[in-house]
Design a protein around this motif. Structure first.
Motif, PDB file in Angstrom:
ATOM      1  N   UNK A 147       0.805  -1.216   0.000  1.00 29.56           N
ATOM      2  CA  UNK A 147       0.000   0.000   0.000  1.00 29.56           C
ATOM      3  C   UNK A 147       0.837   1.265   0.000  1.00 29.56           C
ATOM      4  N   UNK A 148       2.101   1.155  -0.427  1.00 27.82           N
ATOM      5  CA  UNK A 148       3.021   2.303  -0.358  1.00 27.82           C
ATOM      6  C   UNK A 148       3.619   2.639  -1.720  1.00 27.82           C
ATOM      7  N   UNK A 149       2.916   2.332  -2.776  1.00 27.72           N
ATOM      8  CA  UNK A 149       3.437   2.625  -4.103  1.00 27.72           C
ATOM      9  C   UNK A 149       3.349   4.106  -4.425  1.00 27.72           C
ATOM     10  N   UNK A 150       3.507   4.446  -5.680  1.00 28.81           N
ATOM     11  CA  UNK A 150       3.475   5.834  -6.128  1.00 28.81           C
ATOM     12  C   UNK A 150       2.321   6.014  -7.105  1.00 28.81           C
ATOM     13  N   UNK A 151       1.449   6.988  -6.824  1.00 28.38           N
ATOM     14  CA  UNK A 151       0.355   7.268  -7.753  1.00 28.38           C
ATOM     15  C   UNK A 151       0.926   7.677  -9.109  1.00 28.38           C
ATOM     16  N   UNK A 152       0.181   7.396 -10.154  1.00 26.77           N
ATOM     17  CA  UNK A 152       0.678   7.599 -11.514  1.00 26.77           C
ATOM     18  C   UNK A 152       1.069   9.050 -11.775  1.00 26.77           C
ATOM     19  N   UNK A 153       0.244  10.004 -11.313  1.00 28.47           N
ATOM     20  CA  UNK A 153       0.567  11.411 -11.588  1.00 28.47           C
ATOM     21  C   UNK A 153       1.831  11.836 -10.856  1.00 28.47           C
ATOM     22  N   UNK A 154       1.993  11.376  -9.619  1.00 21.71           N
ATOM     23  CA  UNK A 154       3.222  11.690  -8.867  1.00 21.71           C
ATOM     24  C   UNK A 154       4.426  11.034  -9.537  1.00 21.71           C
ATOM     25  N   UNK A 155       4.246   9.814  -9.991  1.00 26.92           N
ATOM     26  CA  UNK A 155       5.334   9.110 -10.667  1.00 26.92           C
ATOM     27  C   UNK A 155       5.826   9.936 -11.860  1.00 26.92           C
ATOM     28  N   UNK A 156       4.896  10.394 -12.668  1.00 26.25           N
ATOM     29  CA  UNK A 156       5.255  11.194 -13.828  1.00 26.25           C
ATOM     30  C   UNK A 156       5.938  12.496 -13.457  1.00 26.25           C
ATOM     31  N   UNK A 157       5.449  13.133 -12.395  1.00 27.71           N
ATOM     32  CA  UNK A 157       6.034  14.413 -11.971  1.00 27.71           C
ATOM     33  C   UNK A 157       7.468  14.239 -11.469  1.00 27.71           C
ATOM     34  N   UNK A 158       7.703  13.215 -10.639  1.00 29.95           N
ATOM     35  CA  UNK A 158       9.056  12.977 -10.123  1.00 29.95           C
ATOM     36  C   UNK A 158      10.004  12.557 -11.254  1.00 29.95           C
ATOM     37  N   UNK A 159       9.496  11.731 -12.155  1.00 32.20           N
ATOM     38  CA  UNK A 159      10.317  11.267 -13.281  1.00 32.20           C
ATOM     39  C   UNK A 159      10.742  12.452 -14.146  1.00 32.20           C
ATOM     40  N   UNK A 160       9.786  13.337 -14.398  1.00 35.32           N
ATOM     41  CA  UNK A 160      10.075  14.549 -15.169  1.00 35.32           C
ATOM     42  C   UNK A 160      11.118  15.412 -14.466  1.00 35.32           C
ATOM     43  N   UNK A 161      10.966  15.549 -13.144  1.00 29.78           N
ATOM     44  CA  UNK A 161      11.907  16.364 -12.367  1.00 29.78           C
ATOM     45  C   UNK A 161      13.326  15.800 -12.432  1.00 29.78           C
ATOM     46  N   UNK A 162      13.450  14.478 -12.390  1.00 23.03           N
ATOM     47  CA  UNK A 162      14.764  13.832 -12.515  1.00 23.03           C
ATOM     48  C   UNK A 162      15.423  14.221 -13.839  1.00 23.03           C
ATOM     49  N   UNK A 163      14.666  14.077 -14.910  1.00 23.22           N
ATOM     50  CA  UNK A 163      15.221  14.347 -16.239  1.00 23.22           C
ATOM     51  C   UNK A 163      15.611  15.821 -16.377  1.00 23.22           C
ATOM     52  N   UNK A 164      14.723  16.704 -15.956  1.00 19.01           N
ATOM     53  CA  UNK A 164      14.999  18.148 -16.081  1.00 19.01           C
ATOM     54  C   UNK A 164      16.279  18.536 -15.353  1.00 19.01           C
TER      55      UNK A 164
END
Length: 208
Positions: free
Chosen positions: A93-110
């Motif tokens: 029950x501790x995964x990452x919601x899809x929208x948060x996943x996308x936001x963090x992934x984007x932040x890593x790349x930027x």
């Protein structure tokens, strides 16, 4: 002024979870890549570094990016994350919601691209190897893989589509629909064939 930059090996960091943590072990995909570079006579041209920590999700990578990646001034970073973001939703029950996943992934790349780092993205390969869409997390894995595909295209990052490649391999090599033992030991972590399979795919993207 004469630059020595061209004489330095290309520094590649593999940034991820337990799959990458195991990648530096004997038989691991990073170890296999080093052996392949040696066989090709170009081992001095690349420095391969594993930065995987078991259990990590995308926000764990974000939190340790400065210490474990940026401080080492790599030329290339391969982001290989997503399994725990999906898996832990069902198991803990501790995964990452899809929208948060996308936001963090984007932040890593930027952040990495702002420092001149070439970023290579990977989709999460498997949580179960059944080929009839009956693995519990197939739907989420496909969804998160699509998020990574979209982001990698938006930021012009090369993509290693492990999800697609693993499904294709299992459709050919898993006729009895086993949930593990084809490319994984336990539905997630790579066996010997899986490590070689990933190493081959990574080499095509990393070695130019």
């Amino acid at each position: 002024m004469f630059s020595l930059k061209q004489d330095k090996p290309t520094k590649v960091i593999f940034f991820g979870d337990s799959i990458t943590q195991a990648g530096v072990n004997p038989g691991g995909y990073i170890t296999k890549m080093k052996e392949m570079l040696e066989k090709q006579g170009i081992k001095d041209k690349y420095q391969l570094i594993g930065a995987g920590i078991g259990g990590n999700k995308v926000y764990d990578l974000y939190l340790r990016m400065e210490d474990d990646v940026l401080s080492q001034k790599p030329d290339v970073v391969v982001i290989y994350v997503g399994v725990n973001d999906v898996w832990h939703k069902a198991s803990y029950g501790t995964g990452t919601d899809a929208d948060k996943f996308g936001n963090f992934y984007t932040a890593l790349i930027k952040k990495m691209q702002s420092q001149g780092i070439k970023v290579i993205c990977c989709t999460p390969a498997a949580i179960g190897e059944r080929t009839d869409n009956s693995n519990q997390q197939d739907g989420d894995l496909n969804h998160y893989s699509n998020i990574i595909r979209t982001i990698s295209a938006k930021f012009d990052c090369p993509l290693i589509d492990l999800r697609k490649e693993f499904i294709g391999y299992n459709l050919k090599n898993n006729p009895t629909n086993k949930e593990s033992g084809i490319l994984t030991t336990d539905r997630v972590h790579l066996n010997e064939i899986g490590n070689q399979f990933v190493a081959d795919l990574m080499m095509k993207a990393v070695v130019k």
